[in-house]
Design a protein around this motif. Structure first.
Motif, PDB file in Angstrom:
ATOM      1  N   SER A  50       0.821  -1.209   0.000  1.00 41.83           N
ATOM      2  CA  SER A  50       0.000   0.000   0.000  1.00 41.83           C
ATOM      3  C   SER A  50       0.858   1.264   0.000  1.00 41.83           C
ATOM      4  O   SER A  50       1.765   1.407   0.811  1.00 41.83           O
ATOM      5  CB  SER A  50      -0.916  -0.019   1.225  1.00 41.83           C
ATOM      6  OG  SER A  50      -1.754   1.106   1.231  1.00 41.83           O
ATOM      7  N   PHE A  51       0.540   2.188  -0.907  1.00 43.33           N
ATOM      8  CA  PHE A  51       1.316   3.426  -1.059  1.00 43.33           C
ATOM      9  C   PHE A  51       0.613   4.611  -0.409  1.00 43.33           C
ATOM     10  O   PHE A  51      -0.609   4.746  -0.510  1.00 43.33           O
ATOM     11  CB  PHE A  51       1.508   3.753  -2.553  1.00 43.33           C
ATOM     12  CG  PHE A  51       2.335   2.739  -3.282  1.00 43.33           C
ATOM     13  CD1 PHE A  51       3.722   2.807  -3.232  1.00 43.33           C
ATOM     14  CD2 PHE A  51       1.742   1.712  -4.002  1.00 43.33           C
ATOM     15  CE1 PHE A  51       4.500   1.868  -3.905  1.00 43.33           C
ATOM     16  CE2 PHE A  51       2.511   0.769  -4.667  1.00 43.33           C
ATOM     17  CZ  PHE A  51       3.891   0.851  -4.623  1.00 43.33           C
ATOM     18  N   GLU A  52       1.427   5.464   0.225  1.00 44.34           N
ATOM     19  CA  GLU A  52       0.903   6.692   0.832  1.00 44.34           C
ATOM     20  C   GLU A  52       2.007   7.744   0.779  1.00 44.34           C
ATOM     21  O   GLU A  52       3.173   7.425   1.034  1.00 44.34           O
ATOM     22  CB  GLU A  52       0.475   6.408   2.288  1.00 44.34           C
ATOM     23  CG  GLU A  52       0.058   7.622   3.087  1.00 44.34           C
ATOM     24  CD  GLU A  52      -1.083   8.434   2.446  1.00 44.34           C
ATOM     25  OE1 GLU A  52      -2.128   7.876   2.131  1.00 44.34           O
ATOM     26  OE2 GLU A  52      -0.868   9.653   2.247  1.00 44.34           O
ATOM     27  N   ILE A  53       1.638   9.003   0.469  1.00 42.75           N
ATOM     28  CA  ILE A  53       2.672  10.046   0.396  1.00 42.75           C
ATOM     29  C   ILE A  53       2.752  10.912   1.647  1.00 42.75           C
ATOM     30  O   ILE A  53       3.701  11.646   1.826  1.00 42.75           O
ATOM     31  CB  ILE A  53       2.478  10.992  -0.817  1.00 42.75           C
ATOM     32  CG1 ILE A  53       1.019  11.414  -0.939  1.00 42.75           C
ATOM     33  CG2 ILE A  53       3.007  10.385  -2.094  1.00 42.75           C
ATOM     34  CD1 ILE A  53       0.826  12.582  -1.901  1.00 42.75           C
ATOM     35  N   ASP A  54       1.747  10.824   2.506  1.00 46.43           N
ATOM     36  CA  ASP A  54       1.728  11.669   3.704  1.00 46.43           C
ATOM     37  C   ASP A  54       2.401  10.909   4.850  1.00 46.43           C
ATOM     38  O   ASP A  54       1.940   9.843   5.263  1.00 46.43           O
ATOM     39  CB  ASP A  54       0.273  12.016   4.046  1.00 46.43           C
ATOM     40  CG  ASP A  54       0.150  12.927   5.247  1.00 46.43           C
ATOM     41  OD1 ASP A  54      -0.350  14.039   5.085  1.00 46.43           O
ATOM     42  OD2 ASP A  54       0.549  12.507   6.359  1.00 46.43           O
ATOM     43  N   GLU A  55       3.500  11.486   5.357  1.00 47.28           N
ATOM     44  CA  GLU A  55       4.324  10.784   6.346  1.00 47.28           C
ATOM     45  C   GLU A  55       3.560  10.474   7.644  1.00 47.28           C
ATOM     46  O   GLU A  55       3.665   9.377   8.193  1.00 47.28           O
ATOM     47  CB  GLU A  55       5.546  11.648   6.644  1.00 47.28           C
ATOM     48  CG  GLU A  55       6.681  10.862   7.232  1.00 47.28           C
ATOM     49  CD  GLU A  55       7.978  11.662   7.271  1.00 47.28           C
ATOM     50  OE1 GLU A  55       8.093  12.680   6.565  1.00 47.28           O
ATOM     51  OE2 GLU A  55       8.858  11.242   8.033  1.00 47.28           O
ATOM     52  N   GLN A  56       2.796  11.461   8.104  1.00 45.23           N
ATOM     53  CA  GLN A  56       2.069  11.258   9.371  1.00 45.23           C
ATOM     54  C   GLN A  56       1.011  10.167   9.238  1.00 45.23           C
ATOM     55  O   GLN A  56       0.838   9.335  10.122  1.00 45.23           O
ATOM     56  CB  GLN A  56       1.381  12.553   9.775  1.00 45.23           C
ATOM     57  CG  GLN A  56       2.303  13.490  10.529  1.00 45.23           C
ATOM     58  CD  GLN A  56       1.533  14.634  11.160  1.00 45.23           C
ATOM     59  OE1 GLN A  56       0.353  14.829  10.887  1.00 45.23           O
ATOM     60  NE2 GLN A  56       2.212  15.388  11.993  1.00 45.23           N
ATOM     61  N   ARG A  57       0.290  10.205   8.119  1.00 44.89           N
ATOM     62  CA  ARG A  57      -0.749   9.183   7.904  1.00 44.89           C
ATOM     63  C   ARG A  57      -0.116   7.794   7.783  1.00 44.89           C
ATOM     64  O   ARG A  57      -0.613   6.814   8.339  1.00 44.89           O
ATOM     65  CB  ARG A  57      -1.563   9.508   6.646  1.00 44.89           C
ATOM     66  CG  ARG A  57      -2.421  10.730   6.816  1.00 44.89           C
ATOM     67  CD  ARG A  57      -3.220  11.038   5.567  1.00 44.89           C
ATOM     68  NE  ARG A  57      -3.962  12.284   5.746  1.00 44.89           N
ATOM     69  CZ  ARG A  57      -4.778  12.807   4.843  1.00 44.89           C
ATOM     70  NH1 ARG A  57      -4.970  12.201   3.684  1.00 44.89           N
ATOM     71  NH2 ARG A  57      -5.417  13.940   5.090  1.00 44.89           N
ATOM     72  N   HIS A  58       0.969   7.735   7.044  1.00 46.65           N
ATOM     73  CA  HIS A  58       1.697   6.470   6.862  1.00 46.65           C
ATOM     74  C   HIS A  58       2.133   5.911   8.226  1.00 46.65           C
ATOM     75  O   HIS A  58       1.952   4.719   8.508  1.00 46.65           O
ATOM     76  CB  HIS A  58       2.895   6.741   5.953  1.00 46.65           C
ATOM     77  CG  HIS A  58       3.938   5.681   5.937  1.00 46.65           C
ATOM     78  ND1 HIS A  58       3.840   4.551   5.151  1.00 46.65           N
ATOM     79  CD2 HIS A  58       5.115   5.579   6.603  1.00 46.65           C
ATOM     80  CE1 HIS A  58       4.904   3.800   5.332  1.00 46.65           C
ATOM     81  NE2 HIS A  58       5.693   4.394   6.203  1.00 46.65           N
ATOM     82  N   ALA A  59       2.664   6.780   9.092  1.00 46.54           N
ATOM     83  CA  ALA A  59       3.135   6.338  10.417  1.00 46.54           C
ATOM     84  C   ALA A  59       1.954   5.879  11.275  1.00 46.54           C
ATOM     85  O   ALA A  59       2.044   4.875  11.991  1.00 46.54           O
ATOM     86  CB  ALA A  59       3.893   7.473  11.107  1.00 46.54           C
ATOM     87  N   ALA A  60       0.832   6.600  11.177  1.00 49.56           N
ATOM     88  CA  ALA A  60      -0.350   6.211  11.962  1.00 49.56           C
ATOM     89  C   ALA A  60      -0.863   4.856  11.479  1.00 49.56           C
ATOM     90  O   ALA A  60      -1.229   3.990  12.291  1.00 49.56           O
ATOM     91  CB  ALA A  60      -1.433   7.268  11.827  1.00 49.56           C
ATOM     92  N   ALA A  61      -0.871   4.652  10.159  1.00 51.15           N
ATOM     93  CA  ALA A  61      -1.334   3.374   9.608  1.00 51.15           C
ATOM     94  C   ALA A  61      -0.476   2.231  10.158  1.00 51.15           C
ATOM     95  O   ALA A  61      -0.985   1.187  10.559  1.00 51.15           O
ATOM     96  CB  ALA A  61      -1.264   3.404   8.079  1.00 51.15           C
TER      97      ALA A  61
END
Ligand SMILES: C[S@@+](CC[C@H](N)C(=O)[O-])C[C@H]1O[C@@H](n2cnc3c(N)ncnc32)[C@H](O)[C@@H]1O
Length: 212
Positions: free
Chosen positions: A83-94
């Motif tokens: 799964s790809f995500e560009i937002d660092e905070q969202r990625h860390a929360a996930a």
């Protein structure tokens, strides 16, 4: 928005009680205005992944991991959701939520623009879910199509944009340009020679297609 309020309330009432981690993720998304799949769309992803016995799943737009969790729960411990995500905070929360939910062993979260990541991917996938920036949908699609195995399922969220795509008229939130882009995208996928697909009025509209 897409179905009547009564139908929407009825369907919401049929939803199984979310487990504590999913409930926390949904509250987080609500509090911070992070757009995540509604419960019926999440359940649809879960059912599709189970029905196809998916082992390798591709996702564009993890956000804080709500849809990733539905997908991961449908896989065995030998499965993987990339799964790809560009937002660092969202990625860390996930990452934190998916660890707590006990599915970290089958999730590969990548902090990367999907347009770069998809280009470098190898191997085939049994299912893909597109839920990134709406204006980039056509690019994601062209890049991931070669990675879909015959019989693989593709799901795409928000293809009706609160109904504006069907009405062909802006509601102030979705612009004329976004609506025109969505209409062209839907037309392209539903007439694509390599796919058999349909659009379901679930959530904000979900396009579902099978790779021929
Ligand atoms: C609608 S949200 C995803 C919601 C998530 N699928 C869920 O339902 O739980 C879209 C996400 O895509 C991310 N995004 C936007 N452009 C992207 C790109 N080019 N590559 C990867 N992620 C992207 C955004 O940062 C945002 O968090």
């Amino acid at each position: 928005m897409i179905v009547t309020d009564g139908v929407s309330e009825y369907l919401a009432g049929l939803r199984p009680e979310p487990d504590p981690v999913l409930a926390e993720m949904e509250a987080h998304a609500q509090r911070d205005g992070i757009p995540v799949v509604v419960a019926q769309t999440g359940r649809l992803l879960y059912v599709l992944a189970l029905a196809t016995r998916a082992r390798r799943v591709l996702e564009v737009g993890s956000a804080i991991g709500v849809s990733t969790l539905y997908l991961a729960r449908a896989l065995g411990s030998d499965g993987a959701v990339v799964s790809f995500e560009i937002d660092e905070q969202r990625h860390a929360a996930a990452r934190r939520y998916l660890e707590r939910a006990g599915v970290a062993d089958r999730v590969e979260l990548r902090l990367q623009d999907a347009r770069e990541g998809l280009t470098a991917l190898e191997g085939n996938f049994d299912m893909a879910f597109i839920d990134g920036i709406k204006g980039q949908y056509a690019e994601y699609f062209e890049l991931l199509l070669p990675r879909l195995a015959p019989g693989a399922v593709l799901a795409v969220d928000n293809v009706l944009m609160s109904g504006t795509v069907a009405e062909n008229s802006s509601d102030g939130h979705w612009s004329e340009e976004q609506i025109a882009g969505a209409r062209a995208f839907n037309q392209r996928l539903l007439t694509h020679e390599g796919l058999t697909g349909t659009i379901l009025p679930v959530g904000d509209g979900v396009l579902v297609a099978v790779r021929k």
